[in-house]
Structure formats: structure tokens, C-alpha cells
Design an enzyme around this catalytic site. Structure first.
Site, short mmCIF file in Angstrom:
data_model
loop_
_atom_site.label_atom_id
_atom_site.label_comp_id
_atom_site.label_asym_id
_atom_site.label_seq_id
_atom_site.Cartn_x
_atom_site.Cartn_y
_atom_site.Cartn_z
N LYS A 191 0.84 -1.20 0.00
CA LYS A 191 0.00 0.00 0.00
C LYS A 191 0.87 1.25 0.00
O LYS A 191 1.59 1.51 0.96
CB LYS A 191 -0.91 0.06 1.23
CG LYS A 191 -1.89 1.23 1.12
CD LYS A 191 -2.57 1.56 2.43
CE LYS A 191 -1.85 2.59 3.24
NZ LYS A 191 -1.79 3.94 2.64
N GLU A 265 10.63 0.70 10.05
CA GLU A 265 11.59 1.79 9.84
C GLU A 265 10.85 3.06 10.18
O GLU A 265 9.95 3.47 9.45
CB GLU A 265 12.08 1.75 8.39
CG GLU A 265 13.39 2.47 8.19
CD GLU A 265 13.18 3.90 7.75
OE1 GLU A 265 13.14 4.77 8.64
OE2 GLU A 265 13.05 4.12 6.55
N CYS A 299 13.36 10.70 6.93
CA CYS A 299 13.39 10.12 8.28
C CYS A 299 14.76 10.28 8.92
O CYS A 299 14.87 10.43 10.12
CB CYS A 299 12.98 8.66 8.22
SG CYS A 299 13.87 7.72 6.99
N GLU A 396 10.26 15.04 15.92
CA GLU A 396 10.57 15.00 14.49
C GLU A 396 9.65 15.99 13.77
O GLU A 396 8.43 15.82 13.76
CB GLU A 396 10.34 13.58 13.96
CG GLU A 396 10.66 13.43 12.50
CD GLU A 396 10.46 12.01 11.98
OE1 GLU A 396 9.43 11.39 12.31
OE2 GLU A 396 11.33 11.54 11.25
P1 NDP Z 1 2.14 7.53 8.84
O1 NDP Z 1 3.04 6.74 9.67
O2 NDP Z 1 0.75 7.76 9.30
O3 NDP Z 1 2.00 6.86 7.38
C1 NDP Z 1 2.84 5.88 6.82
C2 NDP Z 1 2.01 4.83 6.09
O4 NDP Z 1 1.23 4.06 7.00
C3 NDP Z 1 0.99 5.40 5.11
O5 NDP Z 1 0.88 4.53 4.01
C4 NDP Z 1 -0.26 5.41 5.94
O6 NDP Z 1 -1.44 5.52 5.20
C5 NDP Z 1 -0.15 4.10 6.67
N1 NDP Z 1 -0.95 4.00 7.88
C6 NDP Z 1 -1.46 5.00 8.67
N2 NDP Z 1 -2.10 4.48 9.74
C7 NDP Z 1 -1.98 3.13 9.64
C8 NDP Z 1 -2.42 2.05 10.45
N3 NDP Z 1 -3.09 2.24 11.58
N4 NDP Z 1 -2.11 0.81 10.06
C9 NDP Z 1 -1.39 0.58 8.94
N5 NDP Z 1 -0.98 1.57 8.13
C10 NDP Z 1 -1.25 2.83 8.48
O7 NDP Z 1 2.82 8.90 8.51
P2 NDP Z 1 2.08 10.25 8.09
O8 NDP Z 1 1.99 10.26 6.65
O9 NDP Z 1 0.81 10.45 8.83
O10 NDP Z 1 3.12 11.33 8.61
C11 NDP Z 1 3.07 11.78 9.96
C12 NDP Z 1 4.44 11.99 10.51
O11 NDP Z 1 5.15 10.75 10.47
C13 NDP Z 1 5.31 12.93 9.70
O12 NDP Z 1 5.12 14.24 10.06
C14 NDP Z 1 6.68 12.44 10.05
O13 NDP Z 1 7.07 13.01 11.26
C15 NDP Z 1 6.51 10.96 10.23
N6 NDP Z 1 6.89 10.18 9.04
C16 NDP Z 1 8.06 9.50 9.07
C17 NDP Z 1 8.47 8.80 7.96
C18 NDP Z 1 9.73 8.06 7.96
O14 NDP Z 1 10.23 7.71 6.91
N7 NDP Z 1 10.29 7.74 9.09
C19 NDP Z 1 7.71 8.78 6.72
C20 NDP Z 1 6.46 9.49 6.81
C21 NDP Z 1 6.10 10.16 7.93
P3 NDP Z 1 -1.90 7.02 4.83
O15 NDP Z 1 -0.93 7.50 3.83
O16 NDP Z 1 -3.24 6.91 4.31
O17 NDP Z 1 -1.85 7.81 6.11
#
Ligand code: NDP
Length: 812
Positions: A191, A265, A299, A396
Site C-alpha cells: 500500500k 523503519e 526520516c 521530528e
Molecule cells: P504515517 O506513519 O501515518 O503513514 C505511513 C504509512 O502508514 C501510510 O501509508 C499510511 O497511510 C499508513 N498508515 C497509517 N495508519 C496506519 C495504520 N493504523 N495501520 C497501517 N498503516 C497505516 O505517517 P504520516 O503520513 O501520517 O506522517 C506523519 C508523521 O510521520 C510525519 O510528520 C513524520 O514526522 C513521520 N513520518 C516519518 C516517515 C519516515 O520515513 N520515518 C515517513 C512518513 C512520515 P496514509 O498514507 O493513508 O496515512
């Protein structure tokens, strides 16, 4: 009209737009509406949501919200495709991966433009970084597919893998997930993030054209609920997730006790450390790449600039001058440094945290120029006068915001660098290589870049320490995440669904009836002389024999109901004391040499051997296994100690061949303090099989021995006392196994818990571990501890270590 002379004078850039024609045509071919890609075909579009170009804030496509039924369909397509895909020869899978690499290369510009339109990142980055790395990832993993049988002997694909990726590097994260999974022989349901699904959908088409069989890769779009449906699906065997620590924690809890393998990660707040002898001009360019690359939505972004006091002002002046010249604008403009923030919600988050930083007293600085007003742009931002405990220094931000702090000594720099619950990456800047290589191992991070930053390669593993998650992506390290142990004849000892029977967590009559050797042959063994019962075993904490806090003792019975001894009933407080002792010992033990640790392990073996008969007698009395079998257990324990004595100076890291002038040194580092909850069976061997690898690799331990048969462990501490094992390296707390394991799993100062018990216990440990995202190795599957293939070796050493990759470029 400017003249050439004037242009030379002002050095102003004209626009250098990349054409979006091909990408628009591709979207048009799909009428800008997408279903999922399941079983090699597009599904009918369902309930749709908009995909927005962040630099224009206009919708460019609509994709389908994945429902539970869609996820079911994708999982069953993946399950259907699994036998044939897994059954291919490694060479055949290598050809497929090679075809994917070629497919990405053939469509590289389309993917680069689409990614820039979908995410808002600059074409310069998608064209020169993201997409080439994607192709490299598939190429590299074509190699692992080819070498699978020779390099991962005894391992096989896990099965159907669920992969959930974020929006910051949409296609790159896809490749980090898909390439190793396919190389190992798994099938996939992936996904993409709701904000950035387009390159994944385009990739599905490329995979189709490259001849990937239907069902091997399935792409389901949607929001968090779709991700949750994948996580919870009973037929998914592994989850690989990249994203926020918050969602990582939810996933850890949701998969607890399910038997699903998990790699996470997560976030970071990575330090970028500058010592006073660093080349400050290089540092400035490093900072640009660390925090303004991808608008800081990385990240492992170097978001905390730690500068040695003497050069701080000079560096900040240079930095401000450089920031004045950064260019923010249309992602498709080839002369732009920074594009747009992915979505309004992220922009608001950045704004909110910057406001909070100002409110908390830090000084904020931004360049004088203004960002475009159309789209979601945010300027590069610098904070000074930052307190280490303030929100902007701890949280972060995931945006182009740098916070600066100063330090005086290298020790202080390490303390500041590690003052975060995260541990993803770090950058160390100094012209003194001795200092750099002294600092790198002291920083709690999965990757350390020396005089460089944000270097990635498929050959070098990437992943975090602490709350930045666990597991590695890339390289040999990453392949393990998609493999599991196979047993000759096709029967897997670790996942054939059979549970340990006999002696689990029983008290009173049940314990008296229990036997860890149910074999009838064993019960025909002649009775064995019991050791005297008047010994008073204690707990073993911090090198001292201590009475249990609550002052209770448990009676331990043999198989015929006869009393064989008593063991202390440890509680929460005893565990806390043991954790404290293990921590106190951790620093020097982790820094002791492999040679030294090996010597101690051999010495334990020597002393155990001297008391072999006594131990065999004790084991036989407790378990009723018979003297011959008990002697075998003691012999195997001695041999196992030798095994880890041998490994202590041989579990080498690696030097990865990364495409830079330099090396990436993969070091196996201890995890830290490990809670070791032993299996009920094989009371001595089961414990030594776990303590041995933990000690060999430099960890300290709190051991909860076999609950029904704890006396082998309480006898064992006197062996430890005579074997030069430093105080606190092994602590032993007997008592109610699951109750004590829960305390360990919940404890924030325990870095890992190993648990060998029942499924309910596994679930409890995995659930509780989410508090500090500690690593768990918890299993309810039967293991024959006498069999060296199952009871010792690299599987154990891998569990006891985490890989740190230190990138060291060379050349002037
Ligand atoms: P999320 O962790 O919410 O999203 C990452 C992925 O997980 C997306 O595909 C998301 O779907 C999906 N997801 C969300 N909730 C669930 C769940 N309960 N079960 C399974 N999958 C789920 O990150 P966000 O996009 O909301 O970003 C929020 C914050 O996270 C950022 O501001 C940043 O600080 C951090 N972040 C860190 C990353 C990294 O690489 N370490 C990458 C992205 C974000 P959907 O896209 O629909 O939300």
C-alpha cells in the site's frame, strides 16, 4: 530583455522547466482514475479520493480507497501466486528482478516527473537520486536472488508479505520493500501512502510489462484503514512498514502474538555533529543535503546541528549566507533546490512546531526571499538558542527546519547526540579520522556518515536503533528480513504450528506431573540420586546472590512429586534491580574485546564441566529425563559455550561495496540489555543457548530461567562467580515466568526481550514491547535445543546484534 553581460552580472536563473507531457499522457491513458492492481489486472475503480500536486494544490488523478474486500482479494492473489514464485529457481527470479531494474531504467524520466508532480519534490532529486537508486535496488537484489541458495542456506521465503510505505520517497521506499521480498521468493501486497500513490501504480504497469507473474506484486491504494486491514489480515506472514513511530507502535501492538514477522523503519531526530577542525564550507553543503534535501521530509534528516562552540558563529554565518541563495519553487524546474511540502496537513504541522519553537524561546531565522504562494511551500528555517529538552529539539518536525545547539567536548557531543528516543542516523564532521571513528560507535544510530550525509545504497543496510524501529533494508542484512529458517524435508521447526507441550507454566500438581521429556524411553531410566534439599538458592543480581524482595520461595518438585529444592520468587522490584545492574555493566562489557569475552565463555564451560555430574543429577531430578539424557544436556551446554567462545571474536561485520570513493563499514553492535526468558524444557541448555550468544556479542542479560525447573540456573550462578564474569553481565531472577517477562517487556531500559514460551506469552511480550519499541524475539514454536542446527549459530547472533553502517568517504 537582459543582455548576456547583465545575466553574467546578476547570475539570475531563468526557468528551466522539465516537460510533464509524458506523465500527463500516462495519466490521460488511465483517464486519471485508477483501481487497484491485483492478480495482474486493474480492478474497477471504487470509492475514489483525489491525488493532489502539492506545488499547484490541484488534483491530478483519483485513486481507489482500498476496502477490506480489496485487501482480501489482493492477499488471496498473492497467496495463489506464492507456490509458483517461491518454486522458481533463484536464477529465474534473478531474471525477473533484472527485468524490473531495466523497466525502471527504461521509464526513468516518466517516473521522475510523475514522482515530482505527485510528491512535490524537485525533479533534480527524483531524476538524479530517487529513480537511479530504485533501479540500483532491483539490480542489486537480482544478485541476491541469484545467490539465494548458496548464501542463505537453510532459509526460505516467508510467504505473503504486507508492505506499507510513506509519502516522502514513494518509489524508492517501494523498491526497498519489493526488491528484497521478491528476491527471497515472497509475494506481495503493497500500500503506497494516500498522498503519493501514482509512481507505485505506474510501477505496477512496468512490472506487468516486464513479465512479473500475476499475483506476485499487488498494489492496493488507500488510507490508514487500508494499511490496518493488511496488518490484521490473518494470511499475511510478514509486515514491513516505514512511517511514523506512532503508527509503528500501533502495528507492533496489532501484530503481537500473531506470528507475523515484523520490520519497522520509523522516525528520527538525527544529529549532525560538527567538530572545530571540520572543513566548514563542506559542512555547509552537508547541512543543505542533510535538512533541505526533500524539504527535510526525510526520516534520517540531519535535523539537529550540534556544533563545537569555537566555530559555531562562523558556521552559522556561512549557513545563513547559503540559505539566502537556496531556491524554492516548482518541482519541475530543474534549477530549483527545494520543492513543495507534500500536503496541507504536513505544512500545518511544520508551521505549528516552528511557532512552538519560538514560543519556547528559541531564535528563528529564515531567508529574506518569499516562497511561491500557490502550492504548499515552506522556506528553509534555522533555529538557534535551542534548549536540548525543548519540543523542536526532541520532536521530528519532518520539514526544512534545522535546530542548532553547541557543545564543548567530544563527550558532550555524544551525550547531546544520544539525547533522543530515536536512533536512525548521524553525521560526524571532522578532519580527524581518529576522532570520527571514535565517535561513530558511541552514537546510538543505525547509520553514521563521516564527513558526508544522506548516502544510501542497496548494498548497505539501513534501519534504526531504539524508537527508530528494527530490521534493516538493503544489503545482506536486509535479506534476512524476508527469509525464515527452513528445516530439511520441508518441515519447519519454527512454524509448523505445533506448540511446546508438557511443562509450561504450571504450579502445584501440574508442575509435579510435568516433564520436559515426555518420551517413554526417558521415563524408564533408573532413578537418580537427588541433591540435598537444604541449599538455599537465591536470585543473582549485580554479581551478588540476593534474597528476593518479597521473601517468598517456591517449592520445586520432580516428576514423581518429590521435592527437589526451592527457588526464590522474584518480583517486579527484583527485575528493576537486575535491569539497573545490567545497565551498569553494559558499557564496559560491550567495549570489552571479543577475545576477552571468548575467554570468559570458555572459562564458564571449563567450570561447568568440572561440575558436570552434579548438574546432570540436578536436571534429571527436576525433569525425570534420565541420567544419560541429563548428561547429554550438560555436554551440549559445554559445547554450546565453546561455540560462542569461538564466535566471540569471529562474528565479523562487513565492508560493503557502495558506489562511492570510500567504504561503508557494517559493524555488528550489541543491542544492549537483553531480557532472556528461557524455554521450560532443557533448563540448562535452553538457558545457555540464549545467554551464550548474548554474552559473546557484548550484551548484558537478565535471565528468567525455566519456570518449572529453575534450579539448574540457580546452581549456574556459582559457576558464573568462579568464571570471571563481571558483575551485572548475567542476572538471574527466578519465579513466575510470564509475570516477570511482562515487567521486562514493559521496562524502558531494556532494549530487547527474547521469549520462548506459549503463544499467549508471546502476545503479551510483543504488546508490552511497543512502549519503547524494543526488539523482541518471541516464539511459541518447538525447538530441539540439542540439535545444533536449531539451537545455535548465526540466527542467535543476528538476534543479539544490530548493524551499524559507518560510511567513510576518502580522497581529497
Ligand atoms: P504515517 O506513519 O501515518 O503513514 C505511513 C504509512 O502508514 C501510510 O501509508 C499510511 O497511510 C499508513 N498508515 C497509517 N495508519 C496506519 C495504520 N493504523 N495501520 C497501517 N498503516 C497505516 O505517517 P504520516 O503520513 O501520517 O506522517 C506523519 C508523521 O510521520 C510525519 O510528520 C513524520 O514526522 C513521520 N513520518 C516519518 C516517515 C519516515 O520515513 N520515518 C515517513 C512518513 C512520515 P496514509 O498514507 O493513508 O496515512
Amino acid at each position: 530583455m537582459s543582455t548576456v553581460a547583465e545575466i553574467f552580472q546578476t547570475m539570475e536563473y531563468g526557468p528551466a522547466p522539465e516537460s510533464d507531457k509524458e506523465a500527463v499522457a500516462w495519466l490521460g491513458k488511465h483517464e486519471r482514475v485508477f483501481g487497484h492492481y491485483i492478480g495482474g489486472a486493474w480492478t474497477e475503480p471504487g470509492q475514489l479520493f483525489d491525488v493532489v500536486n502539492p506545488s499547484t494544490s490541484r488534483a491530478i488523478a483519483r485513486v481507489t480507497e482500498g476496502t477490506k474486500r480489496d485487501v482480501d482479494a489482493a492477499v488471496s492473489a498473492a497467496a495463489g501466486a506464492l507456490p509458483a514464485w517461491k518454486g522458481l529457481t533463484p536464477h529465474a527470479r534473478a531474471r525477473h528482478l533484472y527485468a524490473l531494474a531495466r523497466g525502471v531504467q527504461k521509464h526513468s524520466r516518466l517516473l521522475a516527473v510523475l514522482e515530482a508532480m505527485d510528491n512535490g519534490k524537485s525533479i533534480r532529486e527524483t531524476r538524479d537520486i530517487d529513480i537511479p537508486l530504485v533501479a540500483r535496488h532491483f539490480h542489486h537484489h537480482a544478485g541476491w536472488a541469484q545467490l539465494l541458495d548458496s548464501e542463505f542456506v537453510g532459509y526460505e521465503a516467508i510467504g505473503v508479505v504486507g508492505q506499507i510505505i510513506p509519502w516522502n520517497f514513494p518509489l524508492l521506499m517501494l523498491s526497498w520493500k519489493i526488491a528484497p521480498a521478491l528476491a527471497a521468493g515472497n509475494t506481495i501486497i503493497l500500500k503506497p501512502a494516500e498522498f503519493t500513490p501514482l509512481s507505485a501504480l505506474c510501477f505496477a504497469e512496468i512490472a506487468d510489462a516486464a513479465g512479473i507473474p500475476p499475483g506476485v506484486i499487488n498494489i492496493v491504494t488507500g488510507h490508514g484503514e487500508t494499511g490496518a486491514a493488511i496488518v490484521e489480515h490473518p494470511d499475511v506472514d510478514k509486515i514491513a512498514f516505514t512511517g511514523s513511530t506512532e503508527v509503528g507502535r500501533i502495528i507492533r501492538r496489532a501484530t503481537a502474538g500473531s506470528g507475523k514477522k515484523l520490520s519497522l523503519e520509523l522516525g528520527g531526530k538525527s544529529p549532525f555533529i560538527v567538530y572545530e577542525d571540520a572543513d566548514l564550507d563542506s559542512v555547509v553543503e552537508g547541512v543543505v543535503d542533510a535538512i533541505w534535501f526533500n524539504q527535510g521530509q526525510v526520516c534520517c534528516a540531519g535535523s539537529r546541528l550540534l556544533v563545537q562552540e569555537g566555530v559555531a558563529e562562523r558556521l552559522l554565518a556561512k549557513l545563513r549566507a547559503r540559505m539566502e541563495r537556496l531556491r524554492v519553487g516548482s518541482p519541475l524546474d530543474k534549477a530549483v533546490d527545494m520543492g513543495a511540502i507534500v500536503a496541507p496537513v504536513q505544512l500545518e504541522r511544520i508551521r505549528g512546531l516552528v511557532r512552538q519553537g519560538v514560543d519556547e524561546g528559541a531564535t528563528m531565522w529564515q531567508p529574506s526571499w518569499a516562497c511561491p504562494t500557490e502550492g504548499y511551500f515552506y522556506p528553509p528555517t534555522l533555529f538557534t538558542d535551542v534548549q536540548p529538552s525543548s519540543t523542536i529539539a526532541q520532536v521530528e518536525i519532518f520539514g526544512p527546519v534545522l535546530v542548532t545547539m553547541t557543545f564543548r567536548t567530544p563527550e558532550e557531543s555524544v551525550a547531546l547526540a544520544n539525547n533522543t528516543p530515536y536512533g536512525l542516523a548521524a553525521s560526524v564532521w571532522t578532519e580527524n579520522i581518529n576522532l570520527a571513528l571514535d565517535i561513530a560507535p558511541k552514537i546510538k544510530a543505525g547509520v553514521v556518515w563521516v564527513n558526508s550525509t544522506n548516502l544510501f545504497d542497496a548494498a548497505s543496510g539501513f534501519g534504526g536503533y531504539r524508537e527508530s524501529g528494527f530490521g534493516r533494508e538493503g544489503g545482506r542484512e536486509g535479506m534476512w528480513e524476508y527469509l525464515r529458517r527452513a528445516v530439511a524435508g520441508g518441515r519447519r521447526a519454527t512454524d509448523d504450528g505445533r506448540r511446546t507441550t508438557g511443562d509450561h507454566v504450571m504450579r502445584g500438581n501440574a508442575a509435579r506431573r510435568s516433564s520436559s521429556r515426555p518420551s517413554p524411553a526417558a521415563s524408564r531410566q533408573p532413578p537418580v540420586a537427588h541433591p540435598p534439599i537444604d541449599r538455599t538458592p537465591k536470585l543473582f543480581i549485580g554479581g551478588k546472590q540476593t534474597r528476593p524482595d518479597q521473601g517468598y520461595t517456591r517449592r520445586i518438585y520432580g516428576p514423581g512429586g518429590e521435592l527437589v529444592g526451592e527457588s526464590p520468587e522474584g518480583n517486579r522490584k527484583d527485575i528493576r534491580n537486575a535491569v539497573e545492574a545490567a545497565h551498569a555493566a553494559a558499557k564496559s562489557w560491550s567495549r570489552s574485546t571479543g577475545h576477552n569475552r571468548g575467554q570468559i565463555l570458555y572459562y564458564i564451560a571449563e567450570n561447568l564441566s568440572a561440575r558436570g555430574e552434579e548438574f546432570a543429577g540436578r536436571i534429571a531430578a527436576m525433569t525425570g529425563c534420565g541420567s544419560r539424557q541429563a548428561a547429554r544436556e550438560v555436554d551440549a551446554s559445554i559445547s554450546r559455550l565453546f561455540t560462542y567462545g569461538a564466535w566471540a571474536d569471529k562474528y565479523d561485520g562487513a565492508v560493503h561495496s557502495v558506489p562511492i570513493r570510500g567504504v561503508a563499514i557494517a559493524m555488528n553492535e550489541p543491542i544492549g540489555v537483553i531480557g532472556v526468558v528461557c524455554a521450560n524444557e532443557y533448563p540448562l541448555l535452553g538457558m545457555i543457548s540464549l545467554v551464550g550468544p548474548a554474552l559473546a556479542t557484548g550484551n548484558t542479560t537478565i535471565v528468567i530461567p525455566s519456570e518449572p525447573h529453575p534450579l539448574a540456573a540457580t546452581d549456574f550462578y556459582s559457576v558464573l562467580e568462579t568464571s570471571d564474569v563481571p558483575s551485572g553481565v548475567v542476572n538471574i531472577v527466578t519465579g513466575a515466568k510470564d509475570g516477570l517477562a511482562k515487567v521486562l517487556a514493559e521496562h524502558d531500559d531494556v532494549e530487547a526481550v527474547w521469549y520462548f514460551g506459549e503463544r499467549e506469552g508471546v502476545k503479551m511480550v510483543e504488546l508490552a514491547s511497543a512502549s519503547n519499541m524494543k526488539r523482541t524475539w518471541a516464539t511459541w514454536h518447538e525447538r530441539d535445543w540439542l540439535d545444533p542446527e536449531q539451537g545455535e549459530g548465526r540466527e542467535f547472533l543476528r538476534a543479539a546484534t544490530q548493524v551499524k553502517n559507518v560510511w567513510v568517504p576518502y580522497g581529497e
